[in-house]
Design a protein around this motif. Sequence first.
Motif, PDB file in Angstrom:
ATOM      1  N   SER A  44      63.882  -7.611 -40.732  1.00 27.78           N
ATOM      2  CA  SER A  44      63.598  -7.581 -42.170  1.00 27.78           C
ATOM      3  C   SER A  44      64.715  -6.895 -42.942  1.00 27.78           C
ATOM      4  O   SER A  44      65.051  -7.304 -44.058  1.00 27.78           O
ATOM      5  CB  SER A  44      62.266  -6.875 -42.441  1.00 27.78           C
ATOM      6  OG  SER A  44      61.196  -7.702 -42.040  1.00 27.78           O
ATOM      7  N   THR A  45      65.312  -5.868 -42.347  1.00 28.67           N
ATOM      8  CA  THR A  45      66.432  -5.187 -43.016  1.00 28.67           C
ATOM      9  C   THR A  45      67.594  -6.153 -43.194  1.00 28.67           C
ATOM     10  O   THR A  45      68.216  -6.210 -44.265  1.00 28.67           O
ATOM     11  CB  THR A  45      66.876  -3.958 -42.193  1.00 28.67           C
ATOM     12  OG1 THR A  45      65.760  -3.076 -42.057  1.00 28.67           O
ATOM     13  CG2 THR A  45      68.011  -3.220 -42.872  1.00 28.67           C
ATOM     14  N   ARG A  48      66.722  -8.566 -45.984  1.00 29.49           N
ATOM     15  CA  ARG A  48      66.743  -7.922 -47.299  1.00 29.49           C
ATOM     16  C   ARG A  48      68.148  -7.520 -47.722  1.00 29.49           C
ATOM     17  O   ARG A  48      68.416  -7.353 -48.910  1.00 29.49           O
ATOM     18  CB  ARG A  48      65.803  -6.714 -47.312  1.00 29.49           C
ATOM     19  CG  ARG A  48      64.335  -7.123 -47.200  1.00 29.49           C
ATOM     20  CD  ARG A  48      63.453  -5.946 -46.819  1.00 29.49           C
ATOM     21  NE  ARG A  48      63.345  -5.010 -47.920  1.00 29.49           N
ATOM     22  CZ  ARG A  48      62.406  -5.051 -48.870  1.00 29.49           C
ATOM     23  NH1 ARG A  48      61.468  -5.975 -48.827  1.00 29.49           N
ATOM     24  NH2 ARG A  48      62.382  -4.163 -49.832  1.00 29.49           N
ATOM     25  N   CYS A  49      69.063  -7.388 -46.763  1.00 27.48           N
ATOM     26  CA  CYS A  49      70.471  -7.163 -47.129  1.00 27.48           C
ATOM     27  C   CYS A  49      71.095  -8.433 -47.717  1.00 27.48           C
ATOM     28  O   CYS A  49      72.047  -8.342 -48.503  1.00 27.48           O
ATOM     29  CB  CYS A  49      71.276  -6.722 -45.897  1.00 27.48           C
ATOM     30  SG  CYS A  49      71.065  -4.980 -45.461  1.00 27.48           S
ATOM     31  N   ASN A  51      70.125 -10.415 -49.951  1.00 32.14           N
ATOM     32  CA  ASN A  51      70.114 -10.456 -51.423  1.00 32.14           C
ATOM     33  C   ASN A  51      70.178  -9.038 -52.011  1.00 32.14           C
ATOM     34  O   ASN A  51      69.831  -8.804 -53.152  1.00 32.14           O
ATOM     35  CB  ASN A  51      68.890 -11.204 -51.960  1.00 32.14           C
ATOM     36  CG  ASN A  51      67.589 -10.523 -51.625  1.00 32.14           C
ATOM     37  OD1 ASN A  51      67.577  -9.501 -50.951  1.00 32.14           O
ATOM     38  ND2 ASN A  51      66.490 -11.085 -52.082  1.00 32.14           N
ATOM     39  N   ARG A  52      70.624  -8.111 -51.165  1.00 31.20           N
ATOM     40  CA  ARG A  52      70.864  -6.710 -51.544  1.00 31.20           C
ATOM     41  C   ARG A  52      69.622  -5.996 -52.067  1.00 31.20           C
ATOM     42  O   ARG A  52      69.718  -5.072 -52.863  1.00 31.20           O
ATOM     43  CB  ARG A  52      72.024  -6.602 -52.531  1.00 31.20           C
ATOM     44  CG  ARG A  52      73.371  -6.613 -51.813  1.00 31.20           C
ATOM     45  CD  ARG A  52      74.561  -6.422 -52.717  1.00 31.20           C
ATOM     46  NE  ARG A  52      74.406  -5.320 -53.647  1.00 31.20           N
ATOM     47  CZ  ARG A  52      75.064  -5.218 -54.796  1.00 31.20           C
ATOM     48  NH1 ARG A  52      75.933  -6.151 -55.135  1.00 31.20           N
ATOM     49  NH2 ARG A  52      74.890  -4.195 -55.590  1.00 31.20           N
ATOM     50  N   LEU A  53      68.437  -6.423 -51.597  1.00 30.94           N
ATOM     51  CA  LEU A  53      67.262  -5.583 -51.815  1.00 30.94           C
ATOM     52  C   LEU A  53      67.419  -4.303 -51.000  1.00 30.94           C
ATOM     53  O   LEU A  53      66.896  -3.261 -51.353  1.00 30.94           O
ATOM     54  CB  LEU A  53      65.979  -6.316 -51.410  1.00 30.94           C
ATOM     55  CG  LEU A  53      65.438  -7.316 -52.422  1.00 30.94           C
ATOM     56  CD1 LEU A  53      64.180  -7.975 -51.897  1.00 30.94           C
ATOM     57  CD2 LEU A  53      65.153  -6.674 -53.768  1.00 30.94           C
ATOM     58  N   GLU A  54      68.108  -4.428 -49.872  1.00 28.17           N
ATOM     59  CA  GLU A  54      68.606  -3.248 -49.150  1.00 28.17           C
ATOM     60  C   GLU A  54      70.123  -3.233 -49.330  1.00 28.17           C
ATOM     61  O   GLU A  54      70.766  -4.278 -49.148  1.00 28.17           O
ATOM     62  CB  GLU A  54      68.298  -3.332 -47.646  1.00 28.17           C
ATOM     63  CG  GLU A  54      66.851  -3.184 -47.276  1.00 28.17           C
ATOM     64  CD  GLU A  54      66.316  -1.761 -47.410  1.00 28.17           C
ATOM     65  OE1 GLU A  54      67.096  -0.856 -47.805  1.00 28.17           O
ATOM     66  OE2 GLU A  54      65.127  -1.573 -47.147  1.00 28.17           O
ATOM     67  N   ARG A  79      70.699 -13.417 -57.436  1.00 31.38           N
ATOM     68  CA  ARG A  79      69.331 -13.428 -56.881  1.00 31.38           C
ATOM     69  C   ARG A  79      68.488 -14.556 -57.450  1.00 31.38           C
ATOM     70  O   ARG A  79      67.509 -14.966 -56.831  1.00 31.38           O
ATOM     71  CB  ARG A  79      68.638 -12.092 -57.189  1.00 31.38           C
ATOM     72  CG  ARG A  79      68.969 -11.004 -56.194  1.00 31.38           C
ATOM     73  CD  ARG A  79      68.086  -9.794 -56.428  1.00 31.38           C
ATOM     74  NE  ARG A  79      68.587  -8.658 -55.678  1.00 31.38           N
ATOM     75  CZ  ARG A  79      68.729  -7.436 -56.165  1.00 31.38           C
ATOM     76  NH1 ARG A  79      68.407  -7.187 -57.420  1.00 31.38           N
ATOM     77  NH2 ARG A  79      69.176  -6.469 -55.411  1.00 31.38           N
ATOM     78  N   MET A  84      62.731 -15.291 -52.818  1.00 31.21           N
ATOM     79  CA  MET A  84      62.295 -14.314 -51.802  1.00 31.21           C
ATOM     80  C   MET A  84      60.772 -14.294 -51.768  1.00 31.21           C
ATOM     81  O   MET A  84      60.123 -14.153 -52.806  1.00 31.21           O
ATOM     82  CB  MET A  84      62.818 -12.926 -52.175  1.00 31.21           C
ATOM     83  CG  MET A  84      62.447 -11.851 -51.193  1.00 31.21           C
ATOM     84  SD  MET A  84      63.741 -11.661 -49.939  1.00 31.21           S
ATOM     85  CE  MET A  84      63.007 -10.432 -48.872  1.00 31.21           C
ATOM     86  N   PHE A  86      57.618 -12.321 -49.928  1.00 29.61           N
ATOM     87  CA  PHE A  86      57.359 -11.072 -49.218  1.00 29.61           C
ATOM     88  C   PHE A  86      56.076 -11.155 -48.395  1.00 29.61           C
ATOM     89  O   PHE A  86      55.228 -12.015 -48.622  1.00 29.61           O
ATOM     90  CB  PHE A  86      57.218  -9.917 -50.224  1.00 29.61           C
ATOM     91  CG  PHE A  86      58.441  -9.698 -51.073  1.00 29.61           C
ATOM     92  CD1 PHE A  86      59.451  -8.830 -50.662  1.00 29.61           C
ATOM     93  CD2 PHE A  86      58.604 -10.356 -52.290  1.00 29.61           C
ATOM     94  CE1 PHE A  86      60.576  -8.621 -51.451  1.00 29.61           C
ATOM     95  CE2 PHE A  86      59.720 -10.156 -53.081  1.00 29.61           C
ATOM     96  CZ  PHE A  86      60.710  -9.280 -52.653  1.00 29.61           C
ATOM     97  N   ASP A 164      60.135 -13.072 -45.687  1.00 31.39           N
ATOM     98  CA  ASP A 164      60.031 -11.852 -44.887  1.00 31.39           C
ATOM     99  C   ASP A 164      58.618 -11.736 -44.320  1.00 31.39           C
ATOM    100  O   ASP A 164      57.708 -11.253 -44.984  1.00 31.39           O
ATOM    101  CB  ASP A 164      60.367 -10.631 -45.758  1.00 31.39           C
ATOM    102  CG  ASP A 164      60.468  -9.351 -44.932  1.00 31.39           C
ATOM    103  OD1 ASP A 164      60.427  -9.437 -43.699  1.00 31.39           O
ATOM    104  OD2 ASP A 164      60.589  -8.274 -45.530  1.00 31.39           O
TER     105      ASP A 164
END
Length: 243
Positions: A44-45, A48-49, A51-54, A79, A84, A86, A164
């Motif tokens: 998940s990391t 999420r990277c 689209n730079r959510l992380e 974005r 996305m 979730f 995700d």
Amino acid sequence: MITVKNLYKNFGENDQIKVLKNVSEHISKGEKVVIIGPSGSGKSTFLRCLNRLEEPSSGEIYFENQLITSPKSDINKLRMKMGMVFQHFNLFPHLSIMENITLGPIKLLKMSKADAEKRATDLLKRVGLPDKANAYPAQLSGGQKQRIAIARSLAMNPDVMLFDEPTSALDPEMVGEVLDLMKELASDGMTMVVVTHEMGFAREVATRILFMDEGNILEQGTPDEFFSNPKNPRLKEFLAKVL
């Protein structure tokens, strides 16, 4: 469409928790990439990277030839092209389903209310919920909420969809209705990156499966070779437990 080079992601004080360790990957237009692996493996990391959510600790991510990890990139604009979905839907509880779907197109794409509502009506038909336009999220089942969340992402006309663990918060009997919609999207040619524990979906829909463990991609391949001839010992162990 997406190129990842030497991606690292660390958490915690002094960055002592290494979640992604030098991950490099390329995702082409039209691919359906499914990411599997044990909990805590970084799946998940990694997603999420994209689209730079992380925020990555280091490394480069290119989306449609633009370096999105550059401080100069307009990540909010990029974005818009990356839908996305979730685990927990993230619908706005105080807005009707119609308002949830039309909010992005009106505010961000500057679509007229009438055009946005027409598109939302078409999408509600597509996800099998044409009668829910005036309902509120609290009135829907988990499976219905997730289908609405997918419709909301599609309303932005994205070039790629990131999922995700979209079924992990659902009751078992509702999983099928969401996976069926995702299969339909895949067959329509949508580029998809999906983190999931649903092995049947991975086998049926993926053009390529990535296996992650301890922050690395340990093996990847077509569903056929991945399931019938796994090579990495950790993947063999994982598949023995989940299949």
